[in-house]
Design an enzyme around this catalytic site. Structure first.
Site, PDB file in Angstrom:
ATOM      1  N   HIS A   1     -25.667 -22.887  -2.291  1.00 48.83           N
ATOM      2  CA  HIS A   1     -25.385 -24.164  -2.691  1.00 48.83           C
ATOM      3  C   HIS A   1     -25.622 -24.302  -3.816  1.00 48.83           C
ATOM      4  CE1 HIS A   1     -29.621 -24.083  -0.960  1.00 48.83           C
ATOM      5  NE2 HIS A   1     -29.870 -25.243  -1.937  1.00 48.83           N
TER       6      HIS A   1
ATOM      7  N   GLY B   1     -37.181 -21.190  -5.388  1.00 44.17           N
ATOM      8  CA  GLY B   1     -37.067 -22.539  -5.012  1.00 44.17           C
ATOM      9  C   GLY B   1     -35.902 -22.794  -3.790  1.00 44.17           C
TER      10      GLY B   1
ATOM     11  N   HIS C   1     -27.994 -20.444   2.651  1.00 45.49           N
ATOM     12  CA  HIS C   1     -26.635 -20.636   2.483  1.00 45.49           C
ATOM     13  C   HIS C   1     -26.472 -21.227   1.093  1.00 45.49           C
ATOM     14  CE1 HIS C   1     -22.905 -21.991   4.562  1.00 45.49           C
ATOM     15  NE2 HIS C   1     -22.371 -22.244   3.552  1.00 45.49           N
TER      16      HIS C   1
ATOM     17  N   HIS D   1     -20.502 -18.522   5.470  1.00 44.29           N
ATOM     18  CA  HIS D   1     -21.884 -18.268   5.073  1.00 44.29           C
ATOM     19  C   HIS D   1     -21.972 -17.206   4.051  1.00 44.29           C
ATOM     20  CE1 HIS D   1     -26.443 -18.488   6.169  1.00 44.29           C
ATOM     21  NE2 HIS D   1     -26.403 -17.312   5.839  1.00 44.29           N
TER      22      HIS D   1
ATOM     23  N   CYS E   1     -27.559 -21.927  11.105  1.00 45.30           N
ATOM     24  CA  CYS E   1     -27.687 -22.339   9.648  1.00 45.30           C
ATOM     25  C   CYS E   1     -27.089 -23.848   9.625  1.00 45.30           C
ATOM     26  CB  CYS E   1     -26.838 -21.216   8.764  1.00 45.30           C
ATOM     27  SG  CYS E   1     -26.352 -21.925   7.155  1.00 45.30           S
TER      28      CYS E   1
END
Ligand SMILES: [Zn+2]
Length: 119
Positions: A99, A92, A97, A47, A5
């Protein structure tokens, strides 16, 4: 936590980034593909896949980080900002992870985000 990741690697400082703001559980850094000048991402250091996965107990700290980053953007000339969170591939989300996008907006400046929705 995934070894591959990219945001985990950023959170662990294995990838060099410009830290815009950092708290105990979050770090803010410039988006590599900005929608406007100053476009910033805020990620949890642990995560979590998306907002459904993010523990609610971190919510007030996240809001505090959002406000701190927004204050920086406003000091640097932004007149407003968009907060965008894409949850799931169909919405989208590209990096799985969690954000939060903070996209500063200035009068007359074109950005690749536009509200109200034009459909
Ligand atoms: Zn991660």
């Amino acid at each position: 936590m995934s070894e591959e990741c990219i945001f985990c690697k950023i959170a662990r400082k294995e990838i060099e980034i410009e830290v815009i703001f950092e708290s105990d559980n979050f770090v803010a850094f410039p988006d590599a593909n900005p929608c406007s000048k100053g476009h910033t991402l805020i990620i949890p250091k642990k995560h979590f896949v998306n907002y459904l996965d993010l523990p609610a107990v971190l919510g007030s700290e996240l809001l505090d980080v959002i406000k701190k980053v927004a204050e920086i953007q406003l000091r640097e000339g932004a007149e407003g900002f968009n907060i965008i969170v894409n949850n799931g591939k169909e919405a989208g989300q590209v990096v799985m992870h969690s954000h939060t996008h903070l996209i500063p907006r200035r009068k007359g400046e074109k950005a690749r985000v536009s509200f109200p929705c034009a459909n």
